[in-house]
Scaffold this motif. Structure first.
Motif, mmCIF file in Angstrom:
data_model
loop_
_atom_site.group_PDB
_atom_site.id
_atom_site.type_symbol
_atom_site.label_atom_id
_atom_site.label_comp_id
_atom_site.label_asym_id
_atom_site.label_seq_id
_atom_site.Cartn_x
_atom_site.Cartn_y
_atom_site.Cartn_z
ATOM 1 N N GLY A 58 0.803 -1.208 0.000
ATOM 2 C CA GLY A 58 0.000 0.000 0.000
ATOM 3 C C GLY A 58 0.839 1.261 0.000
ATOM 4 N N GLU A 59 0.152 2.405 0.010
ATOM 5 C CA GLU A 59 0.791 3.716 -0.010
ATOM 6 C C GLU A 59 0.390 4.498 1.242
ATOM 7 N N ALA A 60 1.374 5.085 1.903
ATOM 8 C CA ALA A 60 1.083 5.913 3.072
ATOM 9 C C ALA A 60 0.435 7.218 2.634
ATOM 10 N N ALA A 61 -0.044 7.994 3.596
ATOM 11 C CA ALA A 61 -0.707 9.265 3.306
ATOM 12 C C ALA A 61 0.256 10.210 2.590
ATOM 13 N N PRO A 62 -0.280 11.190 1.839
ATOM 14 C CA PRO A 62 0.575 12.154 1.141
ATOM 15 C C PRO A 62 1.487 12.918 2.106
ATOM 16 N N GLU A 63 2.635 13.343 1.580
ATOM 17 C CA GLU A 63 3.610 14.133 2.329
ATOM 18 C C GLU A 63 4.134 13.400 3.569
ATOM 19 N N THR A 64 4.250 12.085 3.439
ATOM 20 C CA THR A 64 4.846 11.293 4.512
ATOM 21 C C THR A 64 6.079 10.584 3.985
ATOM 22 N N LEU A 65 6.931 10.162 4.901
ATOM 23 C CA LEU A 65 8.120 9.390 4.559
ATOM 24 C C LEU A 65 8.044 8.061 5.302
ATOM 25 N N VAL A 66 8.131 6.960 4.558
ATOM 26 C CA VAL A 66 8.061 5.624 5.154
ATOM 27 C C VAL A 66 9.486 5.146 5.434
ATOM 28 N N VAL A 67 9.799 4.948 6.698
ATOM 29 C CA VAL A 67 11.142 4.510 7.101
ATOM 30 C C VAL A 67 11.052 3.077 7.615
ATOM 31 N N THR A 68 11.729 2.163 6.903
ATOM 32 C CA THR A 68 11.789 0.772 7.357
ATOM 33 C C THR A 68 12.983 0.627 8.288
ATOM 34 N N GLU A 69 12.704 0.513 9.573
ATOM 35 C CA GLU A 69 13.778 0.433 10.567
ATOM 36 C C GLU A 69 14.402 -0.967 10.612
ATOM 37 N N ASN A 70 13.593 -2.000 10.385
ATOM 38 C CA ASN A 70 14.082 -3.382 10.364
ATOM 39 C C ASN A 70 13.369 -4.123 9.233
ATOM 40 N N SER A 71 14.150 -4.659 8.304
ATOM 41 C CA SER A 71 13.565 -5.291 7.122
ATOM 42 C C SER A 71 13.363 -6.791 7.274
ATOM 43 N N VAL A 72 13.838 -7.381 8.381
ATOM 44 C CA VAL A 72 13.632 -8.811 8.632
ATOM 45 C C VAL A 72 13.278 -9.015 10.103
ATOM 46 N N VAL A 73 12.587 -10.105 10.374
ATOM 47 C CA VAL A 73 12.298 -10.494 11.756
ATOM 48 C C VAL A 73 12.654 -11.969 11.923
ATOM 49 N N SER A 74 13.022 -12.331 13.132
ATOM 50 C CA SER A 74 13.374 -13.708 13.443
ATOM 51 C C SER A 74 12.143 -14.434 13.971
ATOM 52 N N VAL A 75 11.896 -15.633 13.432
ATOM 53 C CA VAL A 75 10.729 -16.411 13.847
ATOM 54 C C VAL A 75 11.120 -17.869 14.027
ATOM 55 N N ILE B 53 9.583 -1.694 13.499
ATOM 56 C CA ILE B 53 9.728 -2.212 12.136
ATOM 57 C C ILE B 53 9.572 -1.099 11.116
ATOM 58 N N VAL B 54 8.487 -0.335 11.207
ATOM 59 C CA VAL B 54 8.213 0.742 10.257
ATOM 60 C C VAL B 54 7.817 1.999 11.012
ATOM 61 N N ASN B 55 8.336 3.136 10.561
ATOM 62 C CA ASN B 55 8.031 4.421 11.175
ATOM 63 C C ASN B 55 7.595 5.395 10.079
ATOM 64 N N ILE B 56 6.421 6.016 10.234
ATOM 65 C CA ILE B 56 5.914 6.972 9.261
ATOM 66 C C ILE B 56 6.169 8.382 9.788
ATOM 67 N N THR B 57 6.973 9.158 9.065
ATOM 68 C CA THR B 57 7.338 10.504 9.498
ATOM 69 C C THR B 57 6.971 11.525 8.419
ATOM 70 N N ASN B 58 7.194 12.803 8.736
ATOM 71 C CA ASN B 58 6.976 13.858 7.748
ATOM 72 C C ASN B 58 8.020 13.765 6.638
ATOM 73 N N ALA B 59 7.570 13.921 5.412
ATOM 74 C CA ALA B 59 8.515 13.954 4.299
ATOM 75 C C ALA B 59 9.331 15.244 4.381
ATOM 76 N N PRO B 60 10.641 15.181 4.202
ATOM 77 C CA PRO B 60 11.456 16.399 4.298
ATOM 78 C C PRO B 60 11.170 17.348 3.137
ATOM 79 N N THR B 61 11.277 18.659 3.412
ATOM 80 C CA THR B 61 11.105 19.652 2.355
ATOM 81 C C THR B 61 12.377 19.721 1.518
ATOM 82 N N ALA B 62 12.281 20.399 0.369
ATOM 83 C CA ALA B 62 13.450 20.553 -0.501
ATOM 84 C C ALA B 62 14.553 21.318 0.219
ATOM 85 N N GLU B 63 14.158 22.318 1.046
ATOM 86 C CA GLU B 63 15.142 23.107 1.786
ATOM 87 C C GLU B 63 15.875 22.232 2.812
ATOM 88 N N GLU B 64 15.125 21.342 3.469
ATOM 89 C CA GLU B 64 15.750 20.461 4.460
ATOM 90 C C GLU B 64 16.701 19.477 3.792
#
Length: 226
Positions: free
Chosen positions: A111-128, A173-184
């Motif tokens: 899926g797609e997160a809300a507009p103007e967000t940044l999807v950060v995958t903190e951990n791409s695997v889990v142990s099971v 695992i996943v953190n949704i944050t504000n997308a950085p601006t061009a200036e940032e």
């Protein structure tokens, strides 16, 4: 996950020379470990094994047939030539049906997160822990419409029946944050360049601006540079 059937051959030659001869014949040297037995050295058909690994992923389960018997084996380590992308060597772990094994499985985002967000995958695997013949290929997370501030922890993952989470449940695992601006983004780039000791060259626009300021005329018609 169903086992991929592979016809193997017992291997009696060892060393770099033997390994090269095996690879030239489009075969792959492999070793089967586990269950307290001595390592079993085999060769596997290159094309069939590559397809099995491509289909089964990082935890491909193989049903090996050799010397009139069969052996279930789980892929443990795969060596691939970085240039030719051919299989160099495979380490396998012998398993039995119903046996529990510990593996790392990848996390897939859907899926797609809300507009103007940044999807950060903190951990791409889990142990099971899962049955050797029922290892999930991946675990899926839906981020459809996720807003800023959404965090997905390991405890939020929905695992198949019979699969237990071994990763710390509080692991992010996943953190949704504000997308950085061009200036940032520009400021971060300049800071990184400064730390690396990189000096930027003047852009064409800056150069033209500097040139236009040279040789400007004074009120009496004389050039400022004369």
């Amino acid at each position: 996950m169903s086992a991929e059937k592979i016809t193997a051959e017992s291997r009696t030659e060892f060393g770099k020379g033997a390994a090269r001869r095996i690879r030239r014949a489009d075969k792959v040297p492999a070793v089967i470990y586990g269950h307290g037995n001595d390592p079993i050295h085999v060769t596997l058909p290159g094309h069939d094994t590559w397809l099995a690994l491509k289909h089964g992923g990082a935890n491909a389960l193989l049903e090996l047939s050799f010397e009139g018997k069969t052996q279930l084996a789980l892929t443990k380590q795969v060596q691939v030539d970085p240039i030719r992308r051919t299989l160099e060597h495979i380490d396998l772990v012998a398993v039995r049906k119903g046996e529990k094994v510990t593996v790392d499985i990848p996390v897939h985002l859907n899926g797609e997160a809300a507009p103007e967000t940044l999807v950060v995958t903190e951990n791409s695997v889990v142990s099971v822990e899962a049955e050797a013949t029922h290892i999930p290929e991946w675990v899926e997370i839906s981020i459809e419409g996720a807003e800023v501030g959404t965090m997905v922890l390991a405890s939020d993952l929905v695992l198949p029946e019979g699969t237990s989470l071994l990763t710390d449940p509080e692991t992010l695992i996943v953190n949704i944050t504000n997308a950085p601006t061009a200036e940032e983004v520009e400021a971060e780039l300049e800071e990184a360049e400064a730390e690396a000791g990189i000096e930027r060259e003047d852009s064409d626009e800056d150069a033209e601006s500097g040139e236009s300021g040279e040789g400007e005329s004074t009120e009496d018609g004389e050039s400022a540079g004369e």
